[in-house]
Design a protein around this motif. Structure first.
Motif: not given
Length: 238
Positions: A144-145, A149-165, A175-176, A231-234
């Protein structure tokens, strides 16, 4: 699946799309605030003060609604800005529930059109762990250019399949990652929002009866809408 976890893929959704890369600004007549913002968000961030009826009306200091006066809001969307200089868009038929914490801490729970928890935004301070969530499959990761993101980090939008509790789910999150960190790793879990180490958790999730059901959600309009919402969050409007 537990009926309380079931998400309707055919529910009413925005017809307009949010463009995360758009630099377009609104230059029309002042709008009614409740046409642009969710009323619950206006009330929460007013902190007991009277909310102006329209944009441009006098108020005390800088508020989320004055900072958003140039924000273009497509049909079917409204804002629930978590702070004076930040922005977050939520479908108009969804319900944001706002909890104000100490200082400028905020937690927004987003319920879908049927009242099911579908996502949220939370100031998590120094960061949040992945806890007991396990990665099952990476669907998509986009850099997500347009997000700083702060601290020299790069921001990403992810879609994952996960096993949550609570069971398997399709997870969409922002995330960044610091240089050299794999953005697919669940060790990367939230977004750096300040040089002081402050981070935010921005997410949406659709519960699944089984991991095999993920493809049906991935191909749905709901998935597109959740990606746009997250991804709308700024963290700070620029």
């Amino acid at each position: 699946m537990d009926p309380d976890r079931w998400i309707d893929l055919e529910q009413e959704l925005p017809t307009g799309d949010l463009d995360p890369h758009s630099r377009q600004t609104y230059e029309g007549e002042p709008r009614r605030l409740d046409d642009v913002h969710h009323q619950d968000c206006l009330d929460a961030f007013a902190d007991g003060q009277q909310v102006p009826e329209r944009e441009g009306e006098p108020d005390q200091g800088v508020s989320p609604w004055t900072a958003a006066e140039t924000t273009v809001v497509p049909e079917g969307w409204k804002l629930c800005s978590p702070g004076a200089l930040s922005s977050f868009a939520v479908p108009a038929h969804f319900t944001p529930e706002v909890e104000m914490g100490k200082g400028d801490r905020v937690y927004i729970r987003v319920l879908d059109g049927n009242g099911r928890l579908i996502g949220g935004l939370k100031d998590v301070g120094a960061g949040s762990p992945s806890r007991e969530t396990g990665l099952l499959r990476v669907v998509d990761i986009q850099r997500l250019p347009s997000i700083t993101a702060h601290g020299g980090e790069t921001a990403y939008l992810r879609t994952l399949v996960v096993q949550a509790r609570s069971g398997p789910q399709l997870l969409v999150d922002m995330v960044s990652a610091p240089f050299g960190e794999d953005p697919a790793s669940l060790d990367v879990w939230d977004l750096a929002i300040s040089e002081e180490g402050r981070r935010a958790l921005v997410w949406a999730a659709v519960p699944l009866a089984s991991p095999a059901d993920a493809d049906q959600v991935i191909d749905s309009r709901l998935h597109e809408v959740l990606q746009q919402m997250v991804s709308s969050f700024r963290p700070v409007r620029s």
